[in-house]
Design an enzyme around this catalytic site. Structure first.
Site, PDB file in Angstrom:
ATOM      1  CG  HIS B 145      40.196  50.168  34.541  1.00 27.52           C
ATOM      2  ND1 HIS B 145      40.274  51.076  33.525  1.00 27.52           N
ATOM      3  CD2 HIS B 145      38.902  50.143  34.916  1.00 27.52           C
ATOM      4  CE1 HIS B 145      39.069  51.583  33.302  1.00 27.52           C
ATOM      5  NE2 HIS B 145      38.220  51.020  34.128  1.00 27.52           N
ATOM      6  CD  GLU B 146      37.215  47.831  37.678  1.00 25.90           C
ATOM      7  OE1 GLU B 146      36.609  48.673  38.372  1.00 25.90           O
ATOM      8  OE2 GLU B 146      36.977  47.666  36.476  1.00 25.90           O
ATOM      9  CG  HIS B 149      37.090  53.024  38.407  1.00 28.24           C
ATOM     10  ND1 HIS B 149      36.872  54.222  37.776  1.00 28.24           N
ATOM     11  CD2 HIS B 149      36.899  52.078  37.459  1.00 28.24           C
ATOM     12  CE1 HIS B 149      36.558  54.007  36.507  1.00 28.24           C
ATOM     13  NE2 HIS B 149      36.579  52.714  36.286  1.00 28.24           N
ATOM     14  CD  GLU B 231      35.171  53.146  32.650  1.00 27.95           C
ATOM     15  OE1 GLU B 231      36.024  52.264  32.468  1.00 27.95           O
ATOM     16  OE2 GLU B 231      34.501  53.221  33.701  1.00 27.95           O
TER      17      GLU B 231
END
Lengths: 188, 416
Positions: B145-146, B149, B231
Protein backbone atom coordinates in the site's frame (compact mmCIF):
# COMPACT_ATOMS: atom_id res chain seq x y z
CA UNK A 1 6.66 26.26 -59.70
CA UNK A 2 4.44 23.21 -59.08
CA UNK A 3 7.57 21.04 -59.04
CA UNK A 4 9.09 23.05 -56.16
CA UNK A 5 5.87 22.69 -54.13
CA UNK A 6 5.85 18.97 -54.79
CA UNK A 7 9.50 18.81 -53.80
CA UNK A 8 8.83 20.65 -50.54
CA UNK A 9 5.92 18.34 -49.74
CA UNK A 10 8.03 15.27 -50.43
CA UNK A 11 10.92 16.55 -48.31
CA UNK A 12 8.55 17.47 -45.46
CA UNK A 13 6.91 14.06 -45.63
CA UNK A 14 10.32 12.41 -45.62
CA UNK A 15 11.34 14.33 -42.51
CA UNK A 16 8.07 13.46 -40.76
CA UNK A 17 8.61 9.78 -41.46
CA UNK A 18 12.21 9.96 -40.22
CA UNK A 19 11.02 11.66 -37.02
CA UNK A 20 8.36 9.00 -36.48
CA UNK A 21 10.92 6.24 -37.04
CA UNK A 22 13.28 7.85 -34.52
CA UNK A 23 10.47 8.11 -31.98
CA UNK A 24 9.40 4.48 -32.42
CA UNK A 25 13.02 3.28 -32.39
CA UNK A 26 13.67 5.06 -29.09
CA UNK A 27 10.48 3.65 -27.55
CA UNK A 28 11.54 0.15 -28.63
CA UNK A 29 15.00 0.59 -27.14
CA UNK A 30 13.51 1.82 -23.87
CA UNK A 31 11.19 -1.18 -23.69
CA UNK A 32 14.01 -3.58 -24.52
CA UNK A 33 16.17 -2.06 -21.80
CA UNK A 34 13.32 -2.49 -19.33
CA UNK A 35 13.07 -6.16 -20.32
CA UNK A 36 16.84 -6.58 -19.86
CA UNK A 37 16.67 -4.82 -16.51
CA UNK A 38 13.79 -7.06 -15.46
CA UNK A 39 15.83 -10.12 -16.40
CA UNK A 40 18.87 -8.95 -14.46
CA UNK A 41 16.63 -8.46 -11.42
CA UNK A 42 15.58 -12.13 -11.66
CA UNK A 43 19.19 -13.13 -12.20
CA UNK A 44 20.35 -11.34 -9.05
CA UNK A 45 17.72 -13.13 -6.96
CA UNK A 46 18.44 -16.54 -8.54
CA UNK A 47 22.14 -16.12 -7.69
CA UNK A 48 21.16 -15.19 -4.15
CA UNK A 49 19.06 -18.35 -3.91
CA UNK A 50 22.02 -20.45 -5.10
CA UNK A 51 24.28 -18.78 -2.52
CA UNK A 52 21.83 -19.36 0.33
CA UNK A 53 21.38 -23.09 -0.24
CA UNK A 54 24.80 -24.39 0.98
CA UNK A 55 24.39 -22.37 4.21
CA UNK A 56 20.90 -23.68 4.76
CA UNK A 57 21.86 -27.29 4.07
CA UNK A 58 24.88 -26.99 6.38
CA UNK A 59 22.78 -25.62 9.26
CA UNK A 60 19.99 -28.15 8.82
CA UNK A 61 22.15 -31.25 8.26
CA UNK A 62 23.12 -31.58 11.91
CA UNK A 63 19.48 -31.75 12.98
CA UNK A 64 18.09 -33.82 10.09
CA UNK A 65 20.12 -37.03 10.07
CA UNK A 66 17.55 -39.05 8.15
CA UNK A 67 16.88 -36.69 5.27
CA UNK A 68 19.91 -37.44 3.10
CA UNK A 69 17.68 -37.78 0.03
CA UNK A 70 16.10 -34.35 0.48
CA UNK A 71 19.53 -32.72 0.68
CA UNK A 72 20.76 -34.58 -2.39
CA UNK A 73 17.74 -33.49 -4.44
CA UNK A 74 18.35 -29.86 -3.48
CA UNK A 75 22.08 -29.97 -4.22
CA UNK A 76 21.49 -31.64 -7.60
CA UNK A 77 18.74 -29.20 -8.57
CA UNK A 78 21.02 -26.35 -7.56
CA UNK A 79 23.89 -27.39 -9.78
CA UNK A 80 21.49 -28.04 -12.68
CA UNK A 81 20.04 -24.54 -12.25
CA UNK A 82 23.50 -22.97 -12.09
CA UNK A 83 24.50 -24.68 -15.33
CA UNK A 84 21.40 -23.59 -17.29
CA UNK A 85 22.02 -21.44 -20.37
CA UNK A 86 18.79 -20.38 -22.07
CA UNK A 87 15.78 -18.70 -20.46
CA UNK A 88 13.59 -21.78 -20.97
CA UNK A 89 16.26 -24.09 -19.57
CA UNK A 90 16.80 -21.86 -16.54
CA UNK A 91 13.05 -21.63 -15.95
CA UNK A 92 12.74 -25.42 -15.93
CA UNK A 93 15.72 -26.02 -13.64
CA UNK A 94 14.71 -23.24 -11.25
CA UNK A 95 11.21 -24.69 -11.11
CA UNK A 96 12.66 -28.01 -9.96
CA UNK A 97 14.84 -26.26 -7.40
CA UNK A 98 11.82 -24.35 -6.07
CA UNK A 99 9.97 -27.67 -5.76
CA UNK A 100 12.83 -29.26 -3.84
CA UNK A 101 13.06 -26.27 -1.50
CA UNK A 102 9.34 -26.15 -0.74
CA UNK A 103 9.44 -29.90 0.03
CA UNK A 104 12.41 -29.28 2.32
CA UNK A 105 10.45 -26.54 4.13
CA UNK A 106 7.62 -29.00 4.74
CA UNK A 107 10.01 -31.60 6.15
CA UNK A 108 11.48 -28.97 8.50
CA UNK A 109 8.12 -28.82 10.29
CA UNK A 110 8.94 -32.25 11.77
CA UNK A 111 12.09 -30.98 13.50
CA UNK A 112 11.14 -28.66 16.40
CA UNK A 113 14.79 -28.35 17.50
CA UNK A 114 15.77 -27.00 14.11
CA UNK A 115 12.86 -24.56 14.13
CA UNK A 116 14.07 -23.19 17.46
CA UNK A 117 17.55 -22.49 16.07
CA UNK A 118 17.96 -18.70 15.67
CA UNK A 119 20.48 -19.08 12.89
CA UNK A 120 18.19 -21.37 10.95
CA UNK A 121 15.19 -19.08 11.47
CA UNK A 122 17.17 -16.19 10.02
CA UNK A 123 18.17 -18.33 7.02
CA UNK A 124 14.57 -19.44 6.58
CA UNK A 125 13.39 -15.82 6.49
CA UNK A 126 16.07 -15.03 3.89
CA UNK A 127 15.01 -18.02 1.78
CA UNK A 128 11.30 -17.15 2.00
CA UNK A 129 12.10 -13.60 1.01
CA UNK A 130 14.34 -14.71 -1.86
CA UNK A 131 11.58 -16.99 -3.19
CA UNK A 132 9.16 -14.05 -3.01
CA UNK A 133 11.65 -11.73 -4.71
CA UNK A 134 12.09 -14.24 -7.53
CA UNK A 135 8.31 -14.46 -7.94
CA UNK A 136 7.89 -10.68 -7.96
CA UNK A 137 10.85 -10.14 -10.27
CA UNK A 138 9.33 -12.73 -12.62
CA UNK A 139 5.99 -10.95 -12.43
CA UNK A 140 7.67 -7.66 -13.31
CA UNK A 141 9.79 -9.22 -16.11
CA UNK A 142 6.76 -10.87 -17.73
CA UNK A 143 4.85 -7.57 -17.64
CA UNK A 144 7.77 -5.88 -19.40
CA UNK A 145 8.09 -8.68 -21.96
CA UNK A 146 4.37 -8.46 -22.71
CA UNK A 147 4.49 -4.74 -23.51
CA UNK A 148 7.73 -5.16 -25.51
CA UNK A 149 6.36 -8.06 -27.58
CA UNK A 150 3.09 -6.19 -28.14
CA UNK A 151 5.03 -3.20 -29.44
CA UNK A 152 7.09 -5.36 -31.80
CA UNK A 153 4.04 -7.05 -33.31
CA UNK A 154 1.76 -4.04 -33.68
CA UNK A 155 1.66 -1.66 -36.63
CA UNK A 156 3.47 0.66 -37.25
CA UNK A 157 6.16 -0.17 -34.71
CA UNK A 158 6.53 -3.68 -36.21
CA UNK A 159 8.01 -2.10 -39.39
CA UNK A 160 10.69 -0.29 -37.39
CA UNK A 161 11.29 -3.38 -35.28
CA UNK A 162 11.85 -5.38 -38.49
CA UNK A 163 14.25 -2.78 -39.90
CA UNK A 164 16.48 -2.81 -36.80
CA UNK A 165 16.09 -6.51 -35.93
CA UNK A 166 14.24 -6.24 -32.62
CA UNK A 167 13.29 -9.81 -31.78
CA UNK A 168 10.61 -11.21 -29.53
CA UNK A 169 11.55 -12.22 -25.99
CA UNK A 170 10.52 -15.35 -24.07
CA UNK A 171 8.35 -15.19 -20.98
CA UNK A 172 9.82 -16.62 -17.80
CA UNK A 173 7.22 -19.28 -17.06
CA UNK A 174 7.98 -21.46 -14.10
CA UNK A 175 5.57 -24.26 -13.57
CA UNK A 176 6.32 -25.83 -10.25
CA UNK A 177 4.78 -29.09 -9.17
CA UNK A 178 2.59 -27.17 -6.75
CA UNK A 179 1.06 -25.23 -9.63
CA UNK A 180 0.50 -28.35 -11.73
CA UNK A 181 -1.28 -30.36 -9.09
CA UNK A 182 -4.48 -29.78 -7.22
CA UNK A 183 -3.46 -28.95 -3.64
CA UNK A 184 -3.87 -31.89 -1.30
CA UNK A 185 -5.39 -31.40 2.11
CA UNK A 186 -3.43 -33.02 4.90
CA UNK A 187 -4.45 -33.47 8.50
CA UNK A 188 -1.14 -33.38 10.26
CA UNK B 1 -0.89 3.40 -14.70
CA UNK B 2 0.63 6.47 -16.33
CA UNK B 3 -2.80 8.06 -16.33
CA UNK B 4 -2.87 7.65 -12.54
CA UNK B 5 0.47 9.35 -12.16
CA UNK B 6 -0.46 12.21 -14.46
CA UNK B 7 -3.70 12.85 -12.56
CA UNK B 8 -1.73 12.92 -9.35
CA UNK B 9 0.86 15.34 -10.66
CA UNK B 10 -1.88 17.67 -11.89
CA UNK B 11 -3.64 17.49 -8.53
CA UNK B 12 -0.38 18.32 -6.76
CA UNK B 13 0.01 21.46 -8.82
CA UNK B 14 -3.66 22.48 -8.31
CA UNK B 15 -3.31 21.96 -4.59
CA UNK B 16 -0.13 24.00 -4.41
CA UNK B 17 -1.85 26.83 -6.29
CA UNK B 18 -4.87 26.70 -3.96
CA UNK B 19 -2.53 26.69 -0.97
CA UNK B 20 -0.77 29.74 -2.42
CA UNK B 21 -4.14 31.46 -2.91
CA UNK B 22 -5.28 30.74 0.63
CA UNK B 23 -1.97 31.91 2.05
CA UNK B 24 -1.97 35.14 0.01
CA UNK B 25 -5.59 35.93 0.97
CA UNK B 26 -4.73 35.29 4.59
CA UNK B 27 -1.75 37.63 4.31
CA UNK B 28 -3.92 40.32 2.74
CA UNK B 29 -6.63 40.12 5.43
CA UNK B 30 -4.19 39.95 8.32
CA UNK B 31 -2.16 42.83 6.96
CA UNK B 32 -5.30 44.88 6.50
CA UNK B 33 -6.65 44.08 9.95
CA UNK B 34 -3.46 44.88 11.81
CA UNK B 35 -2.07 47.85 9.92
CA UNK B 36 -5.13 49.25 8.13
CA UNK B 37 -5.69 49.47 4.34
CA UNK B 38 -2.05 50.39 3.63
CA UNK B 39 -0.98 47.14 5.28
CA UNK B 40 -2.67 44.93 2.68
CA UNK B 41 0.07 44.91 0.09
CA UNK B 42 2.97 44.25 2.51
CA UNK B 43 0.79 41.51 3.99
CA UNK B 44 0.51 39.85 0.59
CA UNK B 45 4.24 40.31 0.05
CA UNK B 46 5.08 38.65 3.34
CA UNK B 47 2.63 35.83 2.62
CA UNK B 48 4.22 35.27 -0.80
CA UNK B 49 7.62 35.15 0.85
CA UNK B 50 6.33 32.68 3.44
CA UNK B 51 4.82 30.55 0.66
CA UNK B 52 8.09 30.54 -1.26
CA UNK B 53 10.10 29.59 1.81
CA UNK B 54 7.58 26.87 2.69
CA UNK B 55 7.65 25.43 -0.82
CA UNK B 56 11.43 25.44 -1.00
CA UNK B 57 11.80 23.95 2.47
CA UNK B 58 9.18 21.25 1.85
CA UNK B 59 10.74 20.37 -1.50
CA UNK B 60 14.26 20.26 -0.13
CA UNK B 61 13.67 18.49 3.16
CA UNK B 62 9.94 17.97 3.66
CA UNK B 63 10.38 14.24 4.08
CA UNK B 64 13.00 14.77 6.79
CA UNK B 65 10.70 17.21 8.61
CA UNK B 66 7.76 14.81 8.53
CA UNK B 67 9.89 11.84 9.60
CA UNK B 68 11.34 13.84 12.48
CA UNK B 69 7.89 15.11 13.49
CA UNK B 70 6.68 11.48 13.59
CA UNK B 71 9.75 10.46 15.62
CA UNK B 72 10.75 7.87 13.03
CA UNK B 73 14.25 6.40 13.32
CA UNK B 74 16.26 5.05 10.40
CA UNK B 75 17.06 1.35 10.83
CA UNK B 76 19.38 -1.18 9.23
CA UNK B 77 18.62 -4.66 7.90
CA UNK B 78 19.74 -6.27 11.19
CA UNK B 79 17.13 -4.50 13.31
CA UNK B 80 14.23 -6.12 11.49
CA UNK B 81 15.27 -8.37 8.57
CA UNK B 82 11.69 -9.29 7.68
CA UNK B 83 10.62 -5.66 7.24
CA UNK B 84 13.64 -5.01 5.04
CA UNK B 85 12.99 -8.10 2.96
CA UNK B 86 9.33 -7.28 2.47
CA UNK B 87 10.18 -3.72 1.41
CA UNK B 88 12.71 -5.07 -1.09
CA UNK B 89 10.17 -7.59 -2.43
CA UNK B 90 7.67 -4.82 -3.06
CA UNK B 91 10.37 -2.62 -4.56
CA UNK B 92 11.06 -5.40 -7.08
CA UNK B 93 7.35 -6.00 -7.77
CA UNK B 94 6.82 -2.29 -8.37
CA UNK B 95 9.93 -2.04 -10.55
CA UNK B 96 11.11 0.91 -8.46
CA UNK B 97 14.51 2.36 -9.45
CA UNK B 98 15.85 2.54 -5.88
CA UNK B 99 15.27 0.96 -2.50
CA UNK B 100 13.31 3.31 -0.19
CA UNK B 101 14.90 4.20 3.15
CA UNK B 102 13.27 2.25 5.98
CA UNK B 103 12.25 3.82 9.30
CA UNK B 104 10.65 2.45 12.45
CA UNK B 105 8.48 4.56 14.78
CA UNK B 106 8.78 3.43 18.39
CA UNK B 107 5.08 3.38 19.17
CA UNK B 108 2.80 0.46 20.06
CA UNK B 109 -0.06 1.79 17.87
CA UNK B 110 -0.07 -0.03 14.49
CA UNK B 111 0.38 2.36 11.55
CA UNK B 112 2.62 3.19 8.59
CA UNK B 113 3.35 5.95 6.06
CA UNK B 114 5.56 6.81 3.11
CA UNK B 115 7.12 10.15 2.21
CA UNK B 116 9.73 11.64 -0.10
CA UNK B 117 10.12 13.66 -3.27
CA UNK B 118 10.25 10.95 -5.92
CA UNK B 119 10.48 7.16 -6.31
CA UNK B 120 14.27 7.64 -6.42
CA UNK B 121 14.38 9.19 -2.95
CA UNK B 122 11.49 7.79 -0.95
CA UNK B 123 11.19 6.82 2.71
CA UNK B 124 8.89 4.32 4.36
CA UNK B 125 8.09 4.26 8.06
CA UNK B 126 6.19 1.67 10.09
CA UNK B 127 5.46 1.54 13.82
CA UNK B 128 6.84 -1.13 16.13
CA UNK B 129 3.23 -1.99 16.98
CA UNK B 130 2.52 -2.86 13.36
CA UNK B 131 5.57 -5.13 13.10
CA UNK B 132 4.62 -6.93 16.30
CA UNK B 133 1.04 -7.62 15.27
CA UNK B 134 1.13 -8.53 11.59
CA UNK B 135 2.36 -11.72 9.98
CA UNK B 136 4.43 -11.74 6.81
CA UNK B 137 1.55 -11.59 4.29
CA UNK B 138 -0.20 -8.81 6.18
CA UNK B 139 2.98 -6.77 6.50
CA UNK B 140 3.49 -7.26 2.76
CA UNK B 141 0.00 -5.84 2.12
CA UNK B 142 0.73 -2.73 4.19
CA UNK B 143 4.15 -2.20 2.60
CA UNK B 144 2.58 -2.67 -0.85
CA UNK B 145 0.00 0.00 0.00
CA UNK B 146 2.81 2.40 0.90
CA UNK B 147 4.78 1.38 -2.19
CA UNK B 148 1.72 2.29 -4.28
CA UNK B 149 1.74 5.76 -2.70
CA UNK B 150 5.38 6.04 -3.82
CA UNK B 151 4.62 4.68 -7.30
CA UNK B 152 1.58 6.97 -7.79
CA UNK B 153 3.66 10.01 -6.74
CA UNK B 154 1.33 10.56 -3.78
CA UNK B 155 4.31 11.07 -1.53
CA UNK B 156 5.41 14.37 -3.11
CA UNK B 157 1.89 15.73 -2.83
CA UNK B 158 1.42 14.59 0.75
CA UNK B 159 4.84 15.91 1.79
CA UNK B 160 4.21 19.31 0.20
CA UNK B 161 0.67 19.53 1.51
CA UNK B 162 1.67 18.36 4.99
CA UNK B 163 4.41 20.96 5.36
CA UNK B 164 2.37 23.76 3.77
CA UNK B 165 -0.77 22.92 5.70
CA UNK B 166 1.36 22.99 8.81
CA UNK B 167 2.55 26.43 7.69
CA UNK B 168 -0.98 27.80 7.20
CA UNK B 169 -2.11 26.43 10.53
CA UNK B 170 0.94 27.87 12.28
CA UNK B 171 0.53 31.29 10.67
CA UNK B 172 -3.13 31.68 11.58
CA UNK B 173 -2.47 30.41 15.08
CA UNK B 174 0.24 33.01 15.60
CA UNK B 175 -2.15 35.69 14.36
CA UNK B 176 -5.11 34.51 16.45
CA UNK B 177 -3.05 34.28 19.59
CA UNK B 178 -1.61 37.73 18.97
CA UNK B 179 -5.08 39.19 18.49
CA UNK B 180 -6.50 37.47 21.56
CA UNK B 181 -3.68 38.65 23.79
CA UNK B 182 -4.03 42.15 22.41
CA UNK B 183 -0.39 42.54 21.44
CA UNK B 184 -1.26 43.25 17.80
CA UNK B 185 -3.15 46.38 16.84
CA UNK B 186 -3.88 47.27 20.45
CA UNK B 187 -2.24 50.65 20.18
CA UNK B 188 -4.80 51.51 17.51
CA UNK B 189 -7.84 50.40 19.42
CA UNK B 190 -7.01 52.63 22.36
CA UNK B 191 -5.59 55.58 20.44
CA UNK B 192 -7.97 58.55 20.88
CA UNK B 193 -7.09 60.16 17.52
CA UNK B 194 -8.63 57.44 15.39
CA UNK B 195 -11.90 56.97 17.14
CA UNK B 196 -13.85 57.38 13.88
CA UNK B 197 -12.09 54.44 12.23
CA UNK B 198 -12.78 52.18 15.20
CA UNK B 199 -15.98 50.74 13.78
CA UNK B 200 -14.44 49.81 10.43
CA UNK B 201 -11.38 48.46 12.21
CA UNK B 202 -13.55 46.18 14.31
CA UNK B 203 -15.37 44.81 11.25
CA UNK B 204 -12.07 44.11 9.52
CA UNK B 205 -10.70 42.48 12.66
CA UNK B 206 -13.76 40.23 12.76
CA UNK B 207 -13.26 39.27 9.11
CA UNK B 208 -9.62 38.60 9.85
CA UNK B 209 -10.48 36.31 12.74
CA UNK B 210 -13.00 34.52 10.55
CA UNK B 211 -10.38 34.10 7.81
CA UNK B 212 -7.78 32.92 10.27
CA UNK B 213 -10.18 30.28 11.55
CA UNK B 214 -11.52 29.27 8.16
CA UNK B 215 -8.31 29.21 6.13
CA UNK B 216 -6.73 26.17 7.76
CA UNK B 217 -10.13 24.49 7.80
CA UNK B 218 -10.59 25.05 4.08
CA UNK B 219 -7.07 23.91 3.30
CA UNK B 220 -7.64 20.79 5.34
CA UNK B 221 -10.99 19.98 3.75
CA UNK B 222 -9.47 19.99 0.29
CA UNK B 223 -6.50 17.96 1.45
CA UNK B 224 -8.75 15.36 3.08
CA UNK B 225 -11.14 15.00 0.17
CA UNK B 226 -8.21 14.30 -2.14
CA UNK B 227 -6.38 12.04 0.27
CA UNK B 228 -9.37 9.69 0.72
CA UNK B 229 -9.35 8.95 -3.01
CA UNK B 230 -5.63 8.28 -2.77
CA UNK B 231 -6.21 5.67 -0.09
CA UNK B 232 -8.55 3.70 -2.36
CA UNK B 233 -6.05 3.98 -5.21
CA UNK B 234 -3.23 2.75 -3.00
CA UNK B 235 -5.36 -0.19 -1.84
CA UNK B 236 -6.01 -1.10 -5.48
CA UNK B 237 -2.29 -0.78 -6.21
CA UNK B 238 -1.40 -2.94 -3.20
CA UNK B 239 -3.74 -5.71 -4.35
CA UNK B 240 -2.16 -5.58 -7.81
CA UNK B 241 1.44 -5.59 -6.53
CA UNK B 242 1.02 -8.46 -4.09
CA UNK B 243 -1.58 -10.31 -6.24
CA UNK B 244 -3.15 -11.07 -2.87
CA UNK B 245 -5.81 -8.62 -1.58
CA UNK B 246 -6.56 -10.78 1.48
CA UNK B 247 -3.18 -9.86 3.05
CA UNK B 248 -4.00 -6.16 3.19
CA UNK B 249 -7.62 -6.87 4.19
CA UNK B 250 -6.46 -8.94 7.18
CA UNK B 251 -3.90 -6.28 8.12
CA UNK B 252 -6.56 -3.55 8.06
CA UNK B 253 -8.84 -5.77 10.11
CA UNK B 254 -6.15 -6.24 12.76
CA UNK B 255 -5.36 -2.52 12.81
CA UNK B 256 -9.07 -1.63 13.11
CA UNK B 257 -9.61 -4.06 15.97
CA UNK B 258 -6.59 -2.77 17.82
CA UNK B 259 -7.07 -1.37 21.32
CA UNK B 260 -3.80 0.52 21.95
CA UNK B 261 -3.99 4.31 22.40
CA UNK B 262 -3.63 6.38 19.22
CA UNK B 263 -0.22 7.28 17.80
CA UNK B 264 1.50 9.81 20.06
CA UNK B 265 3.46 11.70 17.41
CA UNK B 266 0.61 12.24 14.91
CA UNK B 267 -1.23 15.56 14.44
CA UNK B 268 -3.73 17.19 12.07
CA UNK B 269 -1.14 17.99 9.44
CA UNK B 270 0.48 14.55 9.32
CA UNK B 271 -2.65 12.40 9.86
CA UNK B 272 -3.59 12.01 6.16
CA UNK B 273 -0.30 10.37 5.24
CA UNK B 274 -0.80 7.31 7.45
CA UNK B 275 -2.41 4.10 6.16
CA UNK B 276 -5.21 4.44 8.73
CA UNK B 277 -6.19 7.62 10.54
CA UNK B 278 -3.92 7.76 13.62
CA UNK B 279 -6.23 10.20 15.41
CA UNK B 280 -9.46 8.21 15.37
CA UNK B 281 -11.41 8.27 18.59
CA UNK B 282 -11.68 5.12 20.67
CA UNK B 283 -15.10 3.57 21.09
CA UNK B 284 -17.22 6.16 19.30
CA UNK B 285 -18.03 5.89 15.61
CA UNK B 286 -15.42 7.48 13.44
CA UNK B 287 -16.42 10.49 11.37
CA UNK B 288 -16.98 9.42 7.80
CA UNK B 289 -18.17 12.63 6.22
CA UNK B 290 -16.32 15.27 4.29
CA UNK B 291 -13.85 16.00 7.03
CA UNK B 292 -12.59 12.44 7.42
CA UNK B 293 -9.02 11.91 6.22
CA UNK B 294 -9.52 8.23 5.49
CA UNK B 295 -12.28 6.09 4.06
CA UNK B 296 -13.95 3.90 6.70
CA UNK B 297 -11.74 0.86 7.29
CA UNK B 298 -14.67 -1.57 7.23
CA UNK B 299 -15.49 -0.38 3.71
CA UNK B 300 -11.90 -0.75 2.53
CA UNK B 301 -11.82 -4.30 3.89
CA UNK B 302 -15.13 -5.20 2.22
CA UNK B 303 -13.91 -3.90 -1.14
CA UNK B 304 -10.68 -5.92 -0.92
CA UNK B 305 -12.60 -9.06 0.08
CA UNK B 306 -14.95 -8.53 -2.86
CA UNK B 307 -12.12 -8.95 -5.39
CA UNK B 308 -12.76 -12.58 -6.17
CA UNK B 309 -12.12 -12.49 -9.94
CA UNK B 310 -8.63 -10.99 -10.10
CA UNK B 311 -6.46 -8.15 -8.88
CA UNK B 312 -6.35 -5.74 -11.83
CA UNK B 313 -7.54 -2.15 -11.33
CA UNK B 314 -10.74 -3.08 -13.15
CA UNK B 315 -11.46 -5.78 -10.58
CA UNK B 316 -10.95 -3.26 -7.78
CA UNK B 317 -13.30 -0.79 -9.49
CA UNK B 318 -15.96 -3.51 -9.80
CA UNK B 319 -15.59 -4.49 -6.15
CA UNK B 320 -15.75 -0.81 -5.21
CA UNK B 321 -19.00 -0.35 -7.12
CA UNK B 322 -20.50 -3.49 -5.57
CA UNK B 323 -19.69 -2.35 -2.02
CA UNK B 324 -20.28 1.40 -2.08
CA UNK B 325 -22.69 1.88 -5.02
CA UNK B 326 -20.68 5.00 -5.81
CA UNK B 327 -18.58 6.10 -8.75
CA UNK B 328 -15.20 4.40 -8.91
CA UNK B 329 -12.27 6.49 -7.66
CA UNK B 330 -10.01 5.07 -10.38
CA UNK B 331 -9.25 6.99 -13.57
CA UNK B 332 -10.93 5.45 -16.62
CA UNK B 333 -7.66 4.71 -18.42
CA UNK B 334 -6.59 2.30 -15.67
CA UNK B 335 -9.64 0.14 -16.26
CA UNK B 336 -8.76 -1.12 -19.73
CA UNK B 337 -6.11 -3.37 -18.27
CA UNK B 338 -5.74 -7.06 -19.07
CA UNK B 339 -6.65 -9.67 -16.50
CA UNK B 340 -4.39 -10.21 -13.51
CA UNK B 341 -5.05 -13.39 -11.54
CA UNK B 342 -4.94 -13.67 -7.75
CA UNK B 343 -1.94 -15.50 -6.31
CA UNK B 344 -2.80 -18.62 -4.36
CA UNK B 345 -1.19 -18.48 -0.96
CA UNK B 346 -1.08 -21.43 1.39
CA UNK B 347 -2.85 -20.71 4.65
CA UNK B 348 -0.33 -19.73 7.35
CA UNK B 349 0.63 -22.79 9.37
CA UNK B 350 1.35 -20.82 12.53
CA UNK B 351 -1.37 -20.84 15.16
CA UNK B 352 -2.97 -17.80 16.74
CA UNK B 353 -0.48 -15.66 18.56
CA UNK B 354 -1.36 -14.61 22.08
CA UNK B 355 -1.65 -10.96 23.01
CA UNK B 356 1.06 -11.33 25.65
CA UNK B 357 3.54 -12.63 23.09
CA UNK B 358 2.78 -9.71 20.79
CA UNK B 359 3.39 -7.13 23.51
CA UNK B 360 6.68 -8.89 24.24
CA UNK B 361 7.70 -8.76 20.61
CA UNK B 362 6.77 -5.07 20.22
CA UNK B 363 8.96 -4.31 23.23
CA UNK B 364 11.85 -6.23 21.65
CA UNK B 365 11.52 -4.33 18.37
CA UNK B 366 11.55 -1.01 20.22
CA UNK B 367 14.67 -2.03 22.18
CA UNK B 368 16.40 -3.07 18.97
CA UNK B 369 15.62 0.28 17.33
CA UNK B 370 17.12 1.97 20.37
CA UNK B 371 20.38 0.07 19.91
CA UNK B 372 19.91 -2.75 22.41
CA UNK B 373 21.95 -5.85 21.71
CA UNK B 374 20.43 -9.32 22.00
CA UNK B 375 22.40 -12.31 23.19
CA UNK B 376 20.99 -15.82 23.41
CA UNK B 377 22.55 -17.89 26.16
CA UNK B 378 23.08 -21.64 25.79
CA UNK B 379 20.24 -22.12 28.30
CA UNK B 380 18.03 -20.41 25.68
CA UNK B 381 17.53 -17.29 27.77
CA UNK B 382 17.50 -14.13 25.63
CA UNK B 383 19.48 -11.39 27.36
CA UNK B 384 18.78 -7.78 26.36
CA UNK B 385 21.84 -5.58 26.69
CA UNK B 386 21.38 -1.77 26.67
CA UNK B 387 23.59 0.20 24.27
CA UNK B 388 25.49 1.94 27.08
CA UNK B 389 26.57 -1.34 28.70
CA UNK B 390 30.33 -1.34 28.27
CA UNK B 391 31.71 -4.39 30.09
CA UNK B 392 33.19 -7.16 27.95
CA UNK B 393 31.29 -10.02 29.58
CA UNK B 394 27.94 -10.63 31.21
CA UNK B 395 26.70 -13.34 33.57
CA UNK B 396 23.54 -15.16 32.52
CA UNK B 397 20.96 -14.55 35.29
CA UNK B 398 19.40 -18.00 34.87
CA UNK B 399 22.28 -20.45 34.51
CA UNK B 400 25.10 -18.06 35.58
CA UNK B 401 27.30 -18.88 32.60
CA UNK B 402 29.69 -16.08 31.70
CA UNK B 403 29.03 -14.80 28.18
CA UNK B 404 31.34 -12.54 26.24
CA UNK B 405 29.86 -9.61 24.39
CA UNK B 406 30.79 -8.79 20.81
CA UNK B 407 32.98 -5.69 20.54
CA UNK B 408 31.42 -2.28 19.95
CA UNK B 409 31.98 -2.39 16.20
CA UNK B 410 29.99 -5.59 15.75
CA UNK B 411 26.90 -4.33 17.45
CA UNK B 412 24.07 -2.99 15.31
CA UNK B 413 24.31 0.80 15.23
CA UNK B 414 21.77 2.66 17.32
CA UNK B 415 19.09 4.45 15.35
CA UNK B 416 19.44 8.23 14.95
Amino acid sequence: MPTTIALIVIVALFFLIVLAVIGIYNALVRLRNQVDNGWSQIDVQLKRRHDLIPNLVETARGYMKHERETFETITKARSAAMGARTVTEAAQAEGQLADALSKFMLVVENYPDLKANQNFLALQEELTSTENKIAFARQNYNDQVLSYNNKIQMFPSNVVAGMFAFTKRDFFEVQTAAEREVPKVSFA
Amino acid sequence: MWELIRTNKRNSIVLMAVMAGVLLALGLVIGWAVFGPEGGLPGVGIAALVWMVLTLVSLASGDQILLAASRAQPVTHDVHPQLFNVVEEMKIAAGLPAMPKVYIINDPAPNAFATGRSPQSASLAVTAGLLGRLNRDELQGVVAHEMSHILHRDILYVTLAGVMLGGVVLLSQVFLRGLLHGSLGSHRRYSPQRRGGGQAQLVIALIAILAAVLAPLMAQLLYFALSRRREYLADAGAARLTRYPEGLARALEKIAGDATPPLAAANDATAPMYIVNPLRKRGGRSVSGWTSTHPPIAERIRILRNMSQGVSYRDYAQAFAAVTHARSPLPAAALTEEEVPIRSVPAPAVGQETAGRQVHEIGDIMRKVNGFHFLTCACSLKIKIPPDFNAGTIRCPRCSRTLSLPSGQDRPPAGG
